[in-house]
Design a protein around this motif. Structure first.
Motif, PDB file in Angstrom:
ATOM      1  N   CYS A  16       0.845  -1.193   0.000  1.00  0.00           N
ATOM      2  CA  CYS A  16       0.000   0.000   0.000  1.00  0.00           C
ATOM      3  C   CYS A  16       0.886   1.250   0.000  1.00  0.00           C
ATOM      4  O   CYS A  16       1.462   1.600   1.036  1.00  0.00           O
ATOM      5  CB  CYS A  16      -0.926   0.006   1.221  1.00  0.00           C
ATOM      6  SG  CYS A  16      -1.883   1.530   1.319  1.00  0.00           S
ATOM      7  N   ALA A  18       0.124   4.312   0.099  1.00  0.00           N
ATOM      8  CA  ALA A  18      -0.320   5.333   1.063  1.00  0.00           C
ATOM      9  C   ALA A  18       0.253   5.036   2.452  1.00  0.00           C
ATOM     10  O   ALA A  18       0.753   5.932   3.143  1.00  0.00           O
ATOM     11  CB  ALA A  18      -1.846   5.366   1.119  1.00  0.00           C
ATOM     12  N   ARG A  19       0.204   3.787   2.826  1.00  0.00           N
ATOM     13  CA  ARG A  19       0.736   3.405   4.144  1.00  0.00           C
ATOM     14  C   ARG A  19       2.244   3.682   4.207  1.00  0.00           C
ATOM     15  O   ARG A  19       2.771   4.137   5.221  1.00  0.00           O
ATOM     16  CB  ARG A  19       0.455   1.917   4.394  1.00  0.00           C
ATOM     17  CG  ARG A  19       0.849   1.455   5.770  1.00  0.00           C
ATOM     18  CD  ARG A  19       0.408   0.026   6.009  1.00  0.00           C
ATOM     19  NE  ARG A  19       0.814  -0.447   7.319  1.00  0.00           N
ATOM     20  CZ  ARG A  19       0.474  -1.620   7.823  1.00  0.00           C
ATOM     21  NH1 ARG A  19      -0.291  -2.436   7.130  1.00  0.00           N
ATOM     22  NH2 ARG A  19       0.887  -1.980   9.019  1.00  0.00           N
ATOM     23  N   PHE A  22       2.658   7.435   4.846  1.00  0.00           N
ATOM     24  CA  PHE A  22       2.377   7.852   6.225  1.00  0.00           C
ATOM     25  C   PHE A  22       3.537   7.473   7.155  1.00  0.00           C
ATOM     26  O   PHE A  22       3.932   8.238   8.026  1.00  0.00           O
ATOM     27  CB  PHE A  22       1.085   7.194   6.735  1.00  0.00           C
ATOM     28  CG  PHE A  22      -0.133   7.535   5.908  1.00  0.00           C
ATOM     29  CD1 PHE A  22      -0.294   8.809   5.388  1.00  0.00           C
ATOM     30  CD2 PHE A  22      -1.106   6.576   5.641  1.00  0.00           C
ATOM     31  CE1 PHE A  22      -1.412   9.126   4.608  1.00  0.00           C
ATOM     32  CE2 PHE A  22      -2.217   6.884   4.870  1.00  0.00           C
ATOM     33  CZ  PHE A  22      -2.365   8.156   4.347  1.00  0.00           C
ATOM     34  N   PRO A 237      -3.891   4.610  -1.810  1.00  0.00           N
ATOM     35  CA  PRO A 237      -4.249   3.579  -0.836  1.00  0.00           C
ATOM     36  C   PRO A 237      -4.705   2.309  -1.557  1.00  0.00           C
ATOM     37  O   PRO A 237      -5.415   2.384  -2.551  1.00  0.00           O
ATOM     38  CB  PRO A 237      -5.417   4.211  -0.067  1.00  0.00           C
ATOM     39  CG  PRO A 237      -5.996   5.220  -0.995  1.00  0.00           C
ATOM     40  CD  PRO A 237      -4.898   5.676  -1.911  1.00  0.00           C
ATOM     41  N   VAL A 238      -4.250   1.182  -1.113  1.00  0.00           N
ATOM     42  CA  VAL A 238      -4.670  -0.099  -1.691  1.00  0.00           C
ATOM     43  C   VAL A 238      -5.312  -0.917  -0.567  1.00  0.00           C
ATOM     44  O   VAL A 238      -4.628  -1.381   0.349  1.00  0.00           O
ATOM     45  CB  VAL A 238      -3.465  -0.863  -2.280  1.00  0.00           C
ATOM     46  CG1 VAL A 238      -3.903  -2.228  -2.809  1.00  0.00           C
ATOM     47  CG2 VAL A 238      -2.809  -0.058  -3.395  1.00  0.00           C
ATOM     48  N   GLU A 239      -6.620  -1.034  -0.651  1.00  0.00           N
ATOM     49  CA  GLU A 239      -7.339  -1.742   0.421  1.00  0.00           C
ATOM     50  C   GLU A 239      -7.249  -3.261   0.228  1.00  0.00           C
ATOM     51  O   GLU A 239      -7.578  -3.782  -0.838  1.00  0.00           O
ATOM     52  CB  GLU A 239      -8.800  -1.319   0.433  1.00  0.00           C
ATOM     53  CG  GLU A 239      -8.998   0.096   0.932  1.00  0.00           C
ATOM     54  CD  GLU A 239     -10.465   0.443   1.037  1.00  0.00           C
ATOM     55  OE1 GLU A 239     -11.022   0.302   2.137  1.00  0.00           O
ATOM     56  OE2 GLU A 239     -11.028   0.828   0.004  1.00  0.00           O
ATOM     57  N   CYS A 243      -5.358  -4.162   5.740  1.00  0.00           N
ATOM     58  CA  CYS A 243      -5.813  -2.912   6.374  1.00  0.00           C
ATOM     59  C   CYS A 243      -6.147  -3.153   7.855  1.00  0.00           C
ATOM     60  O   CYS A 243      -6.027  -2.242   8.679  1.00  0.00           O
ATOM     61  CB  CYS A 243      -7.061  -2.367   5.675  1.00  0.00           C
ATOM     62  SG  CYS A 243      -6.763  -1.759   4.017  1.00  0.00           S
ATOM     63  N   CYS A 246      -3.385  -2.225   9.931  1.00  0.00           N
ATOM     64  CA  CYS A 246      -2.849  -0.882   9.666  1.00  0.00           C
ATOM     65  C   CYS A 246      -3.495   0.098  10.636  1.00  0.00           C
ATOM     66  O   CYS A 246      -4.704   0.054  10.879  1.00  0.00           O
ATOM     67  CB  CYS A 246      -3.173  -0.486   8.214  1.00  0.00           C
ATOM     68  SG  CYS A 246      -2.737   1.222   7.829  1.00  0.00           S
ATOM     69  N   TRP A 249      -5.751   4.530   9.649  1.00  0.00           N
ATOM     70  CA  TRP A 249      -7.096   4.734   9.094  1.00  0.00           C
ATOM     71  C   TRP A 249      -7.525   6.199   9.163  1.00  0.00           C
ATOM     72  O   TRP A 249      -8.238   6.671   8.282  1.00  0.00           O
ATOM     73  CB  TRP A 249      -8.119   3.840   9.818  1.00  0.00           C
ATOM     74  CG  TRP A 249      -8.049   2.388   9.430  1.00  0.00           C
ATOM     75  CD1 TRP A 249      -6.933   1.661   9.163  1.00  0.00           C
ATOM     76  CD2 TRP A 249      -9.145   1.489   9.281  1.00  0.00           C
ATOM     77  NE1 TRP A 249      -7.258   0.360   8.863  1.00  0.00           N
ATOM     78  CE2 TRP A 249      -8.611   0.221   8.936  1.00  0.00           C
ATOM     79  CE3 TRP A 249     -10.538   1.613   9.425  1.00  0.00           C
ATOM     80  CZ2 TRP A 249      -9.414  -0.898   8.715  1.00  0.00           C
ATOM     81  CZ3 TRP A 249     -11.344   0.498   9.211  1.00  0.00           C
ATOM     82  CH2 TRP A 249     -10.780  -0.744   8.846  1.00  0.00           C
ATOM     83  N   CYS A 252      -5.940   7.799   6.187  1.00  0.00           N
ATOM     84  CA  CYS A 252      -6.147   7.140   4.898  1.00  0.00           C
ATOM     85  C   CYS A 252      -7.391   7.656   4.169  1.00  0.00           C
ATOM     86  O   CYS A 252      -8.490   7.636   4.728  1.00  0.00           O
ATOM     87  CB  CYS A 252      -6.290   5.633   5.127  1.00  0.00           C
ATOM     88  SG  CYS A 252      -6.607   4.750   3.589  1.00  0.00           S
ATOM     89  N   LYS A 255     -10.481   5.290   3.970  1.00  0.00           N
ATOM     90  CA  LYS A 255     -11.206   4.904   5.183  1.00  0.00           C
ATOM     91  C   LYS A 255     -11.913   6.122   5.767  1.00  0.00           C
ATOM     92  O   LYS A 255     -11.388   7.242   5.697  1.00  0.00           O
ATOM     93  CB  LYS A 255     -10.233   4.324   6.228  1.00  0.00           C
ATOM     94  CG  LYS A 255      -9.481   3.085   5.748  1.00  0.00           C
ATOM     95  CD  LYS A 255     -10.409   1.896   5.638  1.00  0.00           C
ATOM     96  CE  LYS A 255      -9.643   0.648   5.226  1.00  0.00           C
ATOM     97  NZ  LYS A 255     -10.543  -0.482   4.913  1.00  0.00           N
TER      98      LYS A 255
END
Ligand code: SF4
Length: 268
Positions: A16, A18-19, A22, A237-239, A243, A246, A249, A252, A255
């Protein structure tokens, strides 16, 4: 983005982006961790203790090993350790770690492996011309003599890796690249995974050609990450089911509320 990359950070990016942002770009830290990773860290500490004892001429009883594990568990446990799979208790996870240690102890006693290092940190460049660094921590490095070496990795995961996946695995191959930069003479390097829940061992080797291919792949990935960072994204973000483990949230865009395990805590 000047900090070293690692197998773990690249895996996060693959799972992911996005993760990854962050955690590794924005540097947002959370006071939470999944209990699976907590168990893994306690088991690693305990195996390091075991080999340190052996190196100092002692052979600890299994009870002593479990006592160390239990003490670490109690000392390190904190409110942010979260059980994601609600059907399991904290005691269940404690037992998983203890059983991993029992299996390993029975299989490898009296621990006379030619251990050179445990929990060995390395920071290195893939090649001198690269303008980024990689880092990693080897669980164990063994020196078998005559230029023969082994890199060992302990896994507490619920599934063992197949031989086919071991042949493609990046983590230990990357460590091999890092270690070979510091060792005078390497005739052979074997990569060894210990799957402690299953009591299985998986072994693999890499050719110089495979290591060069890996370097090219990592450089491409690092270039992509740095270009995204320079251009402001996209770190999409790749759900996935991951997740649930993770704790970003709130940050993200995919979420709209807190991770349920955190939400439960916030609502009490
Ligand atoms: S909640 Fe899922 S999609 Fe969002 S950052 Fe975490 S892993 Fe990525």
């Amino acid at each position: 983005m000047n900090r070293p990359f690692s197998h773990s950070s690249l895996s996060t990016y693959e799972q992911c982006p996005a993760r990854f942002k962050f955690s590794y770009i924005d540097g947002i830290t959370k006071p939470y961790e999944g209990i699976e990773s907590f168990v893994g860290r306690r088991v690693h500490e305990t195996l390091q203790f075991l080999y340190n004892e052996v190196a100092s001429g002692k052979l600890p009883l299994f009870d002593t090993v479990v006592e160390f594990y239990s003490d670490c568990w109690n000392k390190e446990f904190h409110d942010g350790v979260k059980v994601i799979k609600q059907r399991f208790s904290i005691e269940h996870y404690f037992s998983i770690g203890r059983d991993c240690l029992r299996r390993y102890y029975r299989k490898h006693k009296p621990f006379n492996q030619p251990v050179k290092e445990t929990e060995y940190s390395i920071v290195f460049k893939l090649d001198e011309n690269d303008d980024f660094e990689m880092k990693g921590i080897l669980d164990r490095l063994d020196n078998l003599g005559d230029g023969r070496w082994e890199i060992h990795d302990y896994k507490t995961s619920s599934r063992a890796m197949s031989q086919a996946d071991a042949e493609k695995n990046r983590q230990l191959a990357l460590y091999q690249i890092g270690i070979q930069k510091n060792l005078e003479e390497v005739q052979s390097m074997v990569l060894v995974w210990h799957f402690l829940q299953q009591g299985e061992e998986v072994r693999s080797e890499r050719t110089p050609f495979q290591l060069e291919k890996l370097k090219i792949k990592i450089r491409k990935q690092v270039d992509e990450i740095r270009a995204f960072n320079f251009n402001g994204g996209p770190f999409r973000p790749v759900e996935t089911p991951l997740c649930n483990w993770c704790f970003y949230w709130e940050e993200c865009p995919a979420k709209s509320e807190h991770n349920p395990v955190v939400k439960r805590e916030l609502s009490t």
